[in-house]
Design a protein around this motif. Structure first.
Motif, PDB file in Angstrom:
ATOM      1  N   GLU A   7      28.569  33.959  74.445  1.00  0.00           N
ATOM      2  CA  GLU A   7      28.299  34.639  73.184  1.00  0.00           C
ATOM      3  C   GLU A   7      27.593  35.957  73.472  1.00  0.00           C
ATOM      4  O   GLU A   7      27.052  36.189  74.548  1.00  0.00           O
ATOM      5  CB  GLU A   7      27.427  33.762  72.278  1.00  0.00           C
ATOM      6  CG  GLU A   7      26.058  33.462  72.857  1.00  0.00           C
ATOM      7  CD  GLU A   7      25.219  32.573  71.950  1.00  0.00           C
ATOM      8  OE1 GLU A   7      24.023  32.432  72.228  1.00  0.00           O
ATOM      9  OE2 GLU A   7      25.774  32.037  70.968  1.00  0.00           O
ATOM     10  N   ARG A   8      27.601  36.833  72.486  1.00  0.00           N
ATOM     11  CA  ARG A   8      26.900  38.107  72.636  1.00  0.00           C
ATOM     12  C   ARG A   8      25.398  37.848  72.754  1.00  0.00           C
ATOM     13  O   ARG A   8      24.876  36.871  72.210  1.00  0.00           O
ATOM     14  CB  ARG A   8      27.194  38.995  71.440  1.00  0.00           C
ATOM     15  CG  ARG A   8      28.672  39.251  71.171  1.00  0.00           C
ATOM     16  CD  ARG A   8      28.848  40.022  69.868  1.00  0.00           C
ATOM     17  NE  ARG A   8      28.161  39.375  68.748  1.00  0.00           N
ATOM     18  CZ  ARG A   8      27.967  39.940  67.563  1.00  0.00           C
ATOM     19  NH1 ARG A   8      28.405  41.168  67.341  1.00  0.00           N
ATOM     20  NH2 ARG A   8      27.340  39.294  66.608  1.00  0.00           N
ATOM     21  N   LEU A   9      24.716  38.739  73.433  1.00  0.00           N
ATOM     22  CA  LEU A   9      23.283  38.559  73.614  1.00  0.00           C
ATOM     23  C   LEU A   9      22.570  38.429  72.278  1.00  0.00           C
ATOM     24  O   LEU A   9      21.702  37.565  72.093  1.00  0.00           O
ATOM     25  CB  LEU A   9      22.715  39.745  74.404  1.00  0.00           C
ATOM     26  CG  LEU A   9      21.207  39.730  74.660  1.00  0.00           C
ATOM     27  CD1 LEU A   9      20.781  38.487  75.420  1.00  0.00           C
ATOM     28  CD2 LEU A   9      20.788  40.982  75.416  1.00  0.00           C
ATOM     29  N   VAL A  10      22.939  39.255  71.316  1.00  0.00           N
ATOM     30  CA  VAL A  10      22.264  39.269  70.032  1.00  0.00           C
ATOM     31  C   VAL A  10      22.377  37.935  69.308  1.00  0.00           C
ATOM     32  O   VAL A  10      21.499  37.572  68.506  1.00  0.00           O
ATOM     33  CB  VAL A  10      22.816  40.414  69.152  1.00  0.00           C
ATOM     34  CG1 VAL A  10      24.262  40.155  68.761  1.00  0.00           C
ATOM     35  CG2 VAL A  10      21.951  40.632  67.924  1.00  0.00           C
ATOM     36  N   ASP A  11      23.431  37.182  69.576  1.00  0.00           N
ATOM     37  CA  ASP A  11      23.653  35.940  68.848  1.00  0.00           C
ATOM     38  C   ASP A  11      22.672  34.831  69.216  1.00  0.00           C
ATOM     39  O   ASP A  11      22.591  33.819  68.521  1.00  0.00           O
ATOM     40  CB  ASP A  11      25.090  35.444  69.082  1.00  0.00           C
ATOM     41  CG  ASP A  11      26.124  36.378  68.488  1.00  0.00           C
ATOM     42  OD1 ASP A  11      25.827  36.985  67.445  1.00  0.00           O
ATOM     43  OD2 ASP A  11      27.222  36.508  69.072  1.00  0.00           O
ATOM     44  N   GLY A  12      21.916  35.019  70.298  1.00  0.00           N
ATOM     45  CA  GLY A  12      20.970  33.992  70.714  1.00  0.00           C
ATOM     46  C   GLY A  12      19.572  34.148  70.150  1.00  0.00           C
ATOM     47  O   GLY A  12      18.678  33.370  70.501  1.00  0.00           O
ATOM     48  N   ALA A  37      24.411  51.096  67.065  1.00  0.00           N
ATOM     49  CA  ALA A  37      24.039  49.726  67.407  1.00  0.00           C
ATOM     50  C   ALA A  37      23.168  49.114  66.314  1.00  0.00           C
ATOM     51  O   ALA A  37      23.407  47.970  65.879  1.00  0.00           O
ATOM     52  CB  ALA A  37      23.299  49.708  68.747  1.00  0.00           C
ATOM     53  N   ILE A  38      22.175  49.846  65.847  1.00  0.00           N
ATOM     54  CA  ILE A  38      21.286  49.295  64.831  1.00  0.00           C
ATOM     55  C   ILE A  38      21.997  49.180  63.488  1.00  0.00           C
ATOM     56  O   ILE A  38      21.763  48.232  62.725  1.00  0.00           O
ATOM     57  CB  ILE A  38      20.006  50.141  64.733  1.00  0.00           C
ATOM     58  CG1 ILE A  38      19.241  50.045  66.057  1.00  0.00           C
ATOM     59  CG2 ILE A  38      19.130  49.669  63.572  1.00  0.00           C
ATOM     60  CD1 ILE A  38      18.002  50.885  66.129  1.00  0.00           C
ATOM     61  N   SER A  39      22.907  50.100  63.202  1.00  0.00           N
ATOM     62  CA  SER A  39      23.707  49.985  61.981  1.00  0.00           C
ATOM     63  C   SER A  39      24.550  48.717  62.007  1.00  0.00           C
ATOM     64  O   SER A  39      24.716  48.040  60.981  1.00  0.00           O
ATOM     65  CB  SER A  39      24.599  51.217  61.811  1.00  0.00           C
ATOM     66  OG  SER A  39      23.824  52.382  61.614  1.00  0.00           O
ATOM     67  N   GLN A  40      25.075  48.368  63.177  1.00  0.00           N
ATOM     68  CA  GLN A  40      25.857  47.131  63.300  1.00  0.00           C
ATOM     69  C   GLN A  40      24.965  45.915  63.066  1.00  0.00           C
ATOM     70  O   GLN A  40      25.374  44.947  62.412  1.00  0.00           O
ATOM     71  CB  GLN A  40      26.525  47.040  64.672  1.00  0.00           C
ATOM     72  CG  GLN A  40      27.400  45.792  64.836  1.00  0.00           C
ATOM     73  CD  GLN A  40      28.218  45.798  66.110  1.00  0.00           C
ATOM     74  OE1 GLN A  40      28.405  46.837  66.750  1.00  0.00           O
ATOM     75  NE2 GLN A  40      28.709  44.630  66.503  1.00  0.00           N
ATOM     76  N   VAL A 259      18.810  43.150  81.580  1.00  0.00           N
ATOM     77  CA  VAL A 259      18.830  44.604  81.698  1.00  0.00           C
ATOM     78  C   VAL A 259      20.188  45.104  81.223  1.00  0.00           C
ATOM     79  O   VAL A 259      21.214  44.441  81.417  1.00  0.00           O
ATOM     80  CB  VAL A 259      18.545  45.062  83.146  1.00  0.00           C
ATOM     81  CG1 VAL A 259      19.631  44.603  84.112  1.00  0.00           C
ATOM     82  CG2 VAL A 259      18.389  46.585  83.213  1.00  0.00           C
ATOM     83  N   ALA A 260      20.170  46.265  80.554  1.00  0.00           N
ATOM     84  CA  ALA A 260      21.403  46.890  80.070  1.00  0.00           C
ATOM     85  C   ALA A 260      21.252  48.398  80.192  1.00  0.00           C
ATOM     86  O   ALA A 260      20.137  48.926  80.264  1.00  0.00           O
ATOM     87  CB  ALA A 260      21.663  46.514  78.607  1.00  0.00           C
ATOM     88  N   HIS A 261      22.376  49.090  80.221  1.00  0.00           N
ATOM     89  CA  HIS A 261      22.314  50.551  80.243  1.00  0.00           C
ATOM     90  C   HIS A 261      21.707  51.090  78.954  1.00  0.00           C
ATOM     91  O   HIS A 261      20.913  52.030  78.970  1.00  0.00           O
ATOM     92  CB  HIS A 261      23.714  51.147  80.431  1.00  0.00           C
ATOM     93  CG  HIS A 261      24.295  50.907  81.788  1.00  0.00           C
ATOM     94  ND1 HIS A 261      23.781  51.477  82.930  1.00  0.00           N
ATOM     95  CD2 HIS A 261      25.354  50.162  82.184  1.00  0.00           C
ATOM     96  CE1 HIS A 261      24.502  51.105  83.981  1.00  0.00           C
ATOM     97  NE2 HIS A 261      25.452  50.297  83.556  1.00  0.00           N
ATOM     98  N   LEU A 266      23.608  44.705  73.607  1.00  0.00           N
ATOM     99  CA  LEU A 266      23.373  43.630  72.646  1.00  0.00           C
ATOM    100  C   LEU A 266      24.666  42.972  72.198  1.00  0.00           C
ATOM    101  O   LEU A 266      24.682  41.795  71.797  1.00  0.00           O
ATOM    102  CB  LEU A 266      22.632  44.171  71.424  1.00  0.00           C
ATOM    103  CG  LEU A 266      21.176  44.619  71.646  1.00  0.00           C
ATOM    104  CD1 LEU A 266      20.680  45.369  70.418  1.00  0.00           C
ATOM    105  CD2 LEU A 266      20.288  43.412  71.942  1.00  0.00           C
ATOM    106  N   PHE A 267      25.767  43.724  72.251  1.00  0.00           N
ATOM    107  CA  PHE A 267      27.044  43.236  71.733  1.00  0.00           C
ATOM    108  C   PHE A 267      28.108  43.046  72.810  1.00  0.00           C
ATOM    109  O   PHE A 267      29.013  42.233  72.651  1.00  0.00           O
ATOM    110  CB  PHE A 267      27.587  44.230  70.689  1.00  0.00           C
ATOM    111  CG  PHE A 267      26.586  44.634  69.656  1.00  0.00           C
ATOM    112  CD1 PHE A 267      26.281  43.785  68.597  1.00  0.00           C
ATOM    113  CD2 PHE A 267      25.924  45.846  69.735  1.00  0.00           C
ATOM    114  CE1 PHE A 267      25.348  44.153  67.637  1.00  0.00           C
ATOM    115  CE2 PHE A 267      24.994  46.228  68.790  1.00  0.00           C
ATOM    116  CZ  PHE A 267      24.702  45.371  67.740  1.00  0.00           C
ATOM    117  N   ASP A 268      28.021  43.805  73.886  1.00  0.00           N
ATOM    118  CA  ASP A 268      29.062  43.840  74.917  1.00  0.00           C
ATOM    119  C   ASP A 268      28.651  42.959  76.081  1.00  0.00           C
ATOM    120  O   ASP A 268      27.671  43.233  76.780  1.00  0.00           O
ATOM    121  CB  ASP A 268      29.258  45.286  75.380  1.00  0.00           C
ATOM    122  CG  ASP A 268      30.322  45.411  76.459  1.00  0.00           C
ATOM    123  OD1 ASP A 268      31.027  44.417  76.734  1.00  0.00           O
ATOM    124  OD2 ASP A 268      30.438  46.505  77.034  1.00  0.00           O
TER     125      ASP A 268
END
Length: 343
Positions: A7-12, A37-40, A259-261, A266-268
């Motif tokens: 699942e996407r990171l945000v979903d946890g 990203a924040i709008s999503q 860690v992310a770029h 959050l989604f990818d």
């Protein structure tokens, strides 16, 4: 050290707590992709909060700044070190107590809102000195604070960030201004309120009843260490102050969960990686196309694949007590160059 899950990171998580400078914007310019990203997140109905050590703006001003950038934000979603510091002062001092303020007008406004009286001179007999970042702070303000603290005033700092991110690179932050008084007084402040203290994070979670928040920041020594102290997972984005080199050198108290770029992670699933929690030394390490092996000062990264997967493997090597790693092929050298690491 592969992708974080199916699942996407945000979903946890049930709350996203964002730092601002270096994560959402640089001074007053949105970081590429942050607004989208924040709008999503808003479109998906996610709970959001913003926790900033910057004491130069009030919560309402920060919310207005975000809204002007295209990020709809409410005042109650913003927690600033200035407001938190004023609350601490109000708990310790009687209403109407004079407080010498070193910092921006926003800090003075928060002190006033807390029922205290901001003053600017040691001759005003302040019972406390509160120090926060302000671009106009100079020798005169610092001198008055020095005199007041030597006379017995309580010394409280909003935060201790050594630098502030900017489009021109890191600039001196409140921690650098604190260093001036530390040198003059030969002592530390009585209290530092902002991150890495966990107060802002705990307050954000309590306000919305969150049980599984994720802290998103760009600084290991404030955002990530604060998340560790708060017992929360964290995501380091490489859009602000801390670099990949800083990450490899991070102590256990400042290591993020992911860690992310940038906020796209959050989604990818391909844009974020989970980092090792307690690595030990290993003669060989593997993950998703990458390998670290060798010895006698000649440890090499070989293979090819995601740059973030390679970075996670490099963290396992560094945190497990391994030797410096060099690239054993063009793909590996390119990854090391991308992260500003010796190759």
């Amino acid at each position: 050290m592969s992708s974080v899950s199916r699942e996407r990171l945000v979903d946890g998580y049930d709350l996203l707590i964002f730092d601002l400078d270096g994560v959402v914007y640089l001074i007053d310019r949105p970081i590429p992709g942050a607004v989208e990203a924040i709008s999503q997140l808003h479109a998906e109905g996610r709970k959001l909060a913003y926790a900033t050590n910057n004491a130069s703006r009030r919560s309402s001003e920060v919310a207005a700044l975000l809204t002007g950038m295209g990020i709809v934000a409410r005042t109650e979603e913003v927690l600033t070190s200035a407001a938190a510091t004023a609350e601490v002062l109000a708990e310790r001092l009687a209403p109407g107590t004079p407080v010498l303020v070193v910092g921006a007008e926003a800090l003075r406004a928060e002190v006033t809102a807390a029922g205290l009286v901001p003053v600017g001179r040691a001759d005003d007999a302040p019972e406390a000195v509160v120090q926060g970042y302000g671009p106009q702070v100079g020798w005169t303000e610092l001198a008055e604070a020095s005199v007041a603290v030597r006379a017995g005033a309580l010394w409280i700092a909003t935060n201790a960030d050594r630098t502030l991110p900017s489009p021109r690179g890191p600039l001196p932050g409140n921690g650098s201004l604190l260093a001036v008084l530390r040198t003059a007084l030969d002592r530390d402040p009585d209290l530092v309120v902002g991150k890495p203290e966990p107060t802002l994070f705990h307050t954000a979670a309590h306000r919305v009843g969150a049980s599984r928040p994720l802290v998103v920041g760009d600084r290991l020594d404030t955002d990530i260490e604060g998340a560790v102290q708060a017992g929360m997972d964290s995501l380091l984005v490489l859009t602000g102050v801390s670099t990949a080199a800083d990450l490899l050198a991070a102590a256990s108290t400042t290591r993020p969960t992911y860690v992310a770029h940038d906020l796209g992670g959050l989604f990818d699933l391909a844009g974020v990686v989970r980092l090792p929690s307690s690595p030990e030394y290993s003669a060989e390490r593997y993950t998703n196309g990458w390998r670290i092996a060798g010895g006698d000062g000649a440890r090499q990264l070989t293979g090819e694949g995601s740059a973030l997967d390679a970075l996670a493997l490099l963290c396992a090597e560094a945190w497990g007590g391994g030797e410096p790693v060099r690239g054993g092929g063009e793909a590996a050298r390119e990854v090391l160059r991308e992260f500003g690491l010796p190759y």
